[in-house]
Design a protein around this motif. Structure first.
Motif, PDB file in Angstrom:
ATOM      1  N   GLU A  46       3.134   8.302  -2.475  1.00 54.24           N
ATOM      2  CA  GLU A  46       3.103   9.327  -1.438  1.00 54.24           C
ATOM      3  C   GLU A  46       2.273  10.472  -2.025  1.00 54.24           C
ATOM      4  OE1 GLU A  46       2.985  11.223   1.721  1.00 54.24           O
ATOM      5  OE2 GLU A  46       4.200   9.390   1.827  1.00 54.24           O
TER       6      GLU A  46
ATOM      7  N   ASN B 154       0.810  -1.216   0.000  1.00 51.15           N
ATOM      8  CA  ASN B 154       0.000   0.000   0.000  1.00 51.15           C
ATOM      9  C   ASN B 154       0.844   1.267   0.000  1.00 51.15           C
ATOM     10  OD1 ASN B 154      -2.414  -1.485   0.160  1.00 51.15           O
ATOM     11  ND2 ASN B 154      -2.243  -1.648   2.385  1.00 51.15           N
ATOM     12  N   ASP B 155       2.138   1.119  -0.166  1.00 45.90           N
ATOM     13  CA  ASP B 155       3.042   2.264  -0.025  1.00 45.90           C
ATOM     14  C   ASP B 155       3.583   2.773  -1.349  1.00 45.90           C
ATOM     15  OD1 ASP B 155       2.944   2.251   2.844  1.00 45.90           O
ATOM     16  OD2 ASP B 155       4.199   0.459   2.793  1.00 45.90           O
TER      17      ASP B 155
ATOM     18  N   ASP C  87      12.343   1.948   0.788  1.00 45.14           N
ATOM     19  CA  ASP C  87      11.744   1.972   2.117  1.00 45.14           C
ATOM     20  C   ASP C  87      10.416   1.224   2.166  1.00 45.14           C
ATOM     21  OD1 ASP C  87      13.853   3.494   3.073  1.00 45.14           O
ATOM     22  OD2 ASP C  87      12.861   5.402   2.697  1.00 45.14           O
ATOM     23  N   ALA C  88       9.815   0.960   1.000  1.00 41.74           N
ATOM     24  CA  ALA C  88       8.538   0.239   0.935  1.00 41.74           C
ATOM     25  C   ALA C  88       8.709  -1.198   0.477  1.00 41.74           C
ATOM     26  CB  ALA C  88       7.584   0.966  -0.015  1.00 41.74           C
TER      27      ALA C  88
ATOM     28  N   HIS D  77       7.706   4.114  -8.018  1.00 41.38           N
ATOM     29  CA  HIS D  77       6.686   4.901  -7.349  1.00 41.38           C
ATOM     30  C   HIS D  77       5.453   4.908  -8.239  1.00 41.38           C
ATOM     31  CE1 HIS D  77       4.723   8.596  -5.778  1.00 41.38           C
ATOM     32  NE2 HIS D  77       5.412   8.375  -4.674  1.00 41.38           N
TER      33      HIS D  77
END
Length: 454
Positions: free
Chosen positions: A104, A100-101, A117-118, A141
């Motif tokens: 942003e 779910n990351d 980081d995800a 992303h």
């Protein structure tokens, strides 16, 4: 000037550069795969060919006799008689293992976000990909923002640690996205941008800010170089630092974009601010402006035949990839989906039907050209001496809908074997994370940014 502290993402990135290509690269035996139809992706197809992998690297490719003379007698021999051997498939546009990351979505400009980081290295989507012959992925992303975060390149060493799955030496890349997605995300909140005008204004202003930031640091560094002990360092801003790196050419720019007019606008902005676009992703209208984009050296990562799923896709045609290739554009295919990633070989097969691509050209779209999109074509993407030993043995012609990956090697190490019981995995133990085939593509994002499935 270096940042004064190191976050987890910096430590992981540094670790990836220091690690060998795989933790086991120094201990696995020499490997010879012989008597298969070897599709090199760079120098044609070799009937009854062979490949020798030594210390994780391809050491020889050729006829059985040629490779047998070069390889040691102690090498592990794997027969591919009646089968096909290809480079590992490369997916240059994936959101696997980001859960779910992936977005942003709190600002239209977030270049300091780090997808590392995800990254969840136990996500079952990685297994789906591996079982489909995918050995390398670019995890991007999402498409909420005009300027999104920095992507992570992985080798699909499923079962290894997070650090060991990072692609050592891969260049940094960043995800941009123009068109409907940023418009809908921020327009629905009555924020800028809500139009294409707003999209590109946000982008231009961001680079104007980055130019000022970069000039301040350049001036400071010049003073320090001259011995000025009273020089005061500017405030370090991670967002502007990332944008400055785009302007410095330190980040490969990957852009989610569909429409022909927007390709041209994006190229104009890139020329205005002095950076290069590596590839347009999706790129469903590239056939309209192929010669202009080819002249700029920009590639595409596109779908084989997706059409009509949104306003920007109404002019999509299944001949786009081959037409664009014939116009000089470097073309790759990608998944953008935890489902499609399992059968990228079949997507490549469609290129023979739609437009008459040769088998070599079709294979290249999911191997060597995809590697170029990621900036790793010097390491993977073809069966050439010195490249990583990433190979797939297929039961039949990989462009056939009947094809399945039987064995998948990464750096000469076997990671998937369909003849084994259970999942066919050789390194993974424990519990996989993730929720099956749903979600995990750019087009799930528009209505789901606020707590949705992505």
């Amino acid at each position: 000037m270096a940042s004064p502290h190191f976050s987890l993402r910096h430590i992981l990135a540094l670790s990836a550069c220091l690690l060998p290509l795989t933790a086991a690269a120094q201990t696995i035996p020499d490997l010879v795969i012989k008597d298969g139809t070897v599709m090199t992706a760079s120098h044609g197809t070799i009937p009854h060919g062979a490949v020798w992998v030594h210390n994780g690297k391809i050491a020889a490719v050729g006829t059985i006799d040629e490779v047998s003379k070069a390889a040691p007698t102690s090498a592990t021999i794997v027969s591919a008689a009646g089968k096909y051997v290809t480079p590992g498939i490369i997916d240059p546009h994936s959101h696997s293992a980001l859960g779910n990351d992936v977005n942003e979505a709190t600002s239209p400009v977030t270049p300091s976000m780090m997808m590392i980081d995800a990254f969840d290295n136990t996500d079952r989507a990685l297994y789906f990909a591996l079982a489909g012959g995918v050995t390398t992925e670019l995890l991007l992303h999402g498409s909420a923002n005009m300027i999104g975060g920095q992507n992570v390149s992985i080798k699909n060493r499923f079962g290894r640690t997070r650090e060991e799955m990072l692609f050592a030496g891969a260049p940094r890349t960043i995800k941009f996205a123009s068109g409907e997605n940023p418009k809908r995300v921020y327009g629905s909140r009555n924020q800028l941008p809500s139009t294409r005008m707003g999209n590109f204004e946000v982008m231009r202003q961001s680079f104007e800010d980055a130019k000022v930031y970069m000039a301040g640091w350049d001036a400071y560094n010049a003073k320090v170089a001259k011995g000025d002990k009273e020089a005061v360092a500017p405030h370090r801003d991670l967002k502007l630092e990332a944008l400055a790196d785009v302007l410095r050419g330190k980040l490969l720019v990957e852009i989610h974009c569909y429409r022909a007019d927007e390709f041209l606008t994006e190229e104009a902005i890139a020329k205005q601010y002095g950076y290069k676009i590596r590839a347009f992703h999706h790129a469903l209208e590239m056939y309209k402006v192929g010669p202009e984009i080819a002249a700029d050296g920009t590639g595409i990562a596109t779908f084989a035949d997706w059409w009509g799923f949104k306003d920007e896709a109404w002019d999509a045609i299944p001949w786009n990839a081959v037409m664009s290739m014939r116009e000089g554009v470097k073309v790759s295919l990608k998944s953008d989906s935890n489902d499609f990633v399992r059968r990228l070989n079949q997507e490549a097969g469609k290129m023979v039907h739609y437009g008459g691509a040769t088998e070599d050209e079709a294979i290249k779209m999911i191997t060597l050209n995809a590697a170029w999109i990621m900036g790793v074509d010097d390491k993977v993407g073809s069966l050439d001496n010195g490249k990583d030993g990433d190979l797939v043995i297929w039961n039949t012609d990989p462009l056939s809908s009947y094809a399945r990956a039987e064995k998948v090697y990464i750096d000469g190490d076997l990671y998937f074997d369909s003849s084994l019981p259970g999942y066919g995995l050789t390194h993974f133990t424990g519990v996989m994370h993730g929720g099956g085939f749903g979600g995990a593509d750019d087009e799930d994002t528009a209505e789901d940014y606020d707590g949705g499935a992505l």
